[in-house]
Design a protein around this motif. Structure first.
Motif, PDB file in Angstrom:
ATOM      1  N   CYS A   8      -4.920  -3.227   2.622  1.00  0.00           N
ATOM      2  CA  CYS A   8      -5.452  -3.814   1.410  1.00  0.00           C
ATOM      3  C   CYS A   8      -5.549  -5.334   1.597  1.00  0.00           C
ATOM      4  N   GLY A  21       0.433   5.906  -0.365  1.00  0.00           N
ATOM      5  CA  GLY A  21      -0.446   7.057  -0.508  1.00  0.00           C
ATOM      6  C   GLY A  21      -0.986   7.621   0.786  1.00  0.00           C
ATOM      7  N   ARG A  61      -5.328   9.618  -1.953  1.00  0.00           N
ATOM      8  CA  ARG A  61      -5.581   8.466  -2.816  1.00  0.00           C
ATOM      9  C   ARG A  61      -4.612   7.355  -2.437  1.00  0.00           C
ATOM     10  N   TRP A 107     -10.495  -2.825   0.962  1.00  0.00           N
ATOM     11  CA  TRP A 107      -9.770  -1.930   1.864  1.00  0.00           C
ATOM     12  C   TRP A 107     -10.408  -2.019   3.239  1.00  0.00           C
ATOM     13  N   GLN A 144      -9.864   6.271  -3.422  1.00  0.00           N
ATOM     14  CA  GLN A 144      -9.909   7.732  -3.435  1.00  0.00           C
ATOM     15  C   GLN A 144     -10.740   8.177  -2.243  1.00  0.00           C
ATOM     16  N   SER A 186      -3.077   3.515  -2.882  1.00  0.00           N
ATOM     17  CA  SER A 186      -2.850   2.501  -3.903  1.00  0.00           C
ATOM     18  C   SER A 186      -2.439   1.204  -3.233  1.00  0.00           C
ATOM     19  N   CYS A 187      -2.803   0.101  -3.855  1.00  0.00           N
ATOM     20  CA  CYS A 187      -2.414  -1.227  -3.372  1.00  0.00           C
ATOM     21  C   CYS A 187      -1.948  -2.017  -4.586  1.00  0.00           C
ATOM     22  N   ARG A 198     -10.089  -0.378  -9.407  1.00  0.00           N
ATOM     23  CA  ARG A 198      -9.003  -1.329  -9.607  1.00  0.00           C
ATOM     24  C   ARG A 198      -8.585  -1.349 -11.062  1.00  0.00           C
ATOM     25  N   GLU A 200       0.842  -1.194   0.000  1.00  0.00           N
ATOM     26  CA  GLU A 200       0.000   0.000   0.000  1.00  0.00           C
ATOM     27  C   GLU A 200       0.873   1.238   0.000  1.00  0.00           C
ATOM     28  N   TYR A 235      -7.246   0.932  -5.849  1.00  0.00           N
ATOM     29  CA  TYR A 235      -7.115   2.314  -5.381  1.00  0.00           C
ATOM     30  C   TYR A 235      -8.270   2.634  -4.439  1.00  0.00           C
ATOM     31  N   THR A 279      -3.700  -3.760  -9.335  1.00  0.00           N
ATOM     32  CA  THR A 279      -3.637  -2.643  -8.397  1.00  0.00           C
ATOM     33  C   THR A 279      -5.046  -2.174  -8.068  1.00  0.00           C
TER      34      THR A 279
END
Length: 122
Positions: A95, A8, A19, A36, A81, A21-22, A71, A6, A79, A77
């Protein structure tokens, strides 16, 4: 094997955005669900958002209308937001990849990331 990383997280004022990310790496054929979770100090880990491979999304009531999960399966990946952040959104965000199929291996696997800290100041 598979790693979820992960990124961000950080410190943001209330009302701000982040935001997350994974990124999943390894010999991944496909990932069914990407989710998440978050864990605040002294509290249990709780589900924040989830998205299936087919694009169905689910959100916890406390983030509906503020957070959006997405995703990119080509990049393995996910995300998150996060908008209109509140101090109560503070915690470690994790994640979780479920239903992972690997090249060359039978079975279905689940993986967790190490977490990223999100701190929202008032």
């Amino acid at each position: 094997q598979v790693q979820l990383v992960e990124s961000g997280g950080g410190l943001v004022q209330a009302g701000g955005s982040l935001r997350l990310s994974c990124a999943a790496s390894g010999s991944i054929f496909s990932i069914n669900d990407m989710r998440w979770y978050r864990q605040a100090p002294g509290k249990q880990r709780e589900l924040v958002a989830a998205e299936t491979r087919g694009g169905t999304t689910n959100y916890a009531d406390f983030v509906k209308g503020r957070f959006t999960i997405s995703r990119d399966d080509a990049k393995n990946t996910a995300y998150l937001q996060m908008n209109s952040l509140k101090p109560e959104d503070t915690g470690v965000y994790y994640c979780h990849a479920l239903g992972v199929l690997l090249y060359g291996l039978g079975g279905v696997y689940d993986y967790w990331g190490q977490g990223t800290q999100v701190t929202v100041s008032s």
